[in-house]
Design an enzyme around this catalytic site. Structure first.
Site, short mmCIF file in Angstrom:
data_model
loop_
_atom_site.label_atom_id
_atom_site.label_comp_id
_atom_site.label_asym_id
_atom_site.label_seq_id
_atom_site.Cartn_x
_atom_site.Cartn_y
_atom_site.Cartn_z
N ASP A 157 1.16 -1.60 0.06
CA ASP A 157 -0.03 0.06 -0.11
C ASP A 157 1.09 1.12 0.13
OD1 ASP A 157 0.55 -0.43 2.39
OD2 ASP A 157 -0.81 -0.41 3.60
N TYR A 158 2.03 1.40 0.49
CA TYR A 158 2.87 2.39 1.23
C TYR A 158 3.59 2.52 -0.13
CZ TYR A 158 7.00 4.76 2.74
OH TYR A 158 7.93 6.06 2.86
N THR A 159 3.84 1.34 -1.05
CA THR A 159 5.01 1.64 -2.43
C THR A 159 4.09 2.67 -3.12
OG1 THR A 159 6.24 0.62 -0.92
CG2 THR A 159 6.42 0.49 -3.31
N ALA A 161 1.47 3.59 -3.27
CA ALA A 161 1.34 5.48 -2.68
C ALA A 161 2.18 6.22 -3.66
CB ALA A 161 0.73 5.52 -1.74
N LYS A 162 2.97 6.23 -2.75
CA LYS A 162 5.01 6.74 -2.77
C LYS A 162 5.32 6.78 -4.84
CE LYS A 162 5.58 8.51 0.83
NZ LYS A 162 5.97 10.65 1.21
#
Length: 252
Positions: A157-159, A161-162
């Site tokens: 999820d984090y990756t 989005a970035k």
């Protein structure tokens, strides 16, 4: 425009990388807006530490009206437009053992990260760009990650989005460049130590340190100094770029 003449908005500025960036800009003489969502006590304390050149303002960056109101308050307080933005706001804990696995991660988890990381950056850019255009100068620095180049821990999820934020960095630079506004990204790896990385075991920090040419895990203060470069006159011909600041761990 020299850093000392800039009005800087740091989202998620009360803790971790955000607080390090606030202190770095204040050290160079800038006026700084410490944005916060939940960390009010820390934000107010940081602003008090800096003094008259800082103000702490609450806003959830995913809420466009709240962002607009924050920017208007900042401009009224300092008597001029926000010229520089650091899109740093984040709601995440880096714990590889507790992460959601690909087989069962839900879209809602990705959506939550996109809301803060991508929607938040878009809201802030849209709210501040008109003011930047009035003075013919603007600097947007988005905070990224080296995980989409080196997914040593697959935080899906984090990756994702970035990675989307990097795309926004490059497309926004094309639209805003003619107005004298640059848009760049500074991407870190694991930092030692922030609230977000506090759950990371020491063995992981030591492993990563041993993989870098510097044999050292980057600190928030070291990372913040790289952010200053993109706000400084020395980067005036640089836009749409992604600078990886991780002690040389990722080299492409």
């Amino acid at each position: 425009m020299n850093i000392a003449d800039q009005i800087v908005l740091v989202t998620g500025g009360a803790r971790g990388v955000g607080a390090a960036a606030v202190r770095a800009f204040a050290r160079e003489g800038a006026r700084v807006v410490v944005n916060w969502r939940n960390s009010g006590e820390a934000a107010q304390g940081l602003a008090a530490e800096i003094g008259a050149r800082a103000i702490a303002l609450q806003a959830d960056v995913a809420d466009r009206p709240a962002v607009q109101a924050m920017v208007e308050k900042a401009q009224a307080h300092f008597g001029g437009p926000v010229t520089t933005v650091v899109n740093n706001a984040l709601d995440y804990s880096f714990n590889g053992d507790a992460r959601s696995m690909l087989a069962d991660i839900g879209w809602r988890e990705l959506e939550n990260q996109f809301s803060t990381v991508v929607r938040g950056a878009l809201n802030v850019i849209q709210a501040t760009a008109p003011g930047m255009m009035t003075v013919g100068f603007g600097r947007v620095v988005n905070i990224g990650t080296n995980l989409f180049q080196n997914p040593v821990v697959p935080y899906h999820d984090y990756t994702a989005a970035k990675a989307a934020l990097l795309s926004l960095t490059r497309t926004a630079s094309a639209d805003l460049g003619p107005a004298g506004i640059t848009v760049n990204m500074v991407s870190g790896g694991l930092l030692r130590t922030t609230d977000a990385s506090a759950a990371t075991p020491d063995a992981v920090f030591d492993l990563i340190a041993g993989m870098t040419p510097l044999r050292h895990v980057t600190t928030p203060e070291e990372f913040a100094d790289a952010v200053l470069f993109f706000a400084s006159p020395w980067s005036r011909a640089v836009t749409g770029q992604n600078l990886v600041v991780d002690g040389g761990l990722v080299r492409d």
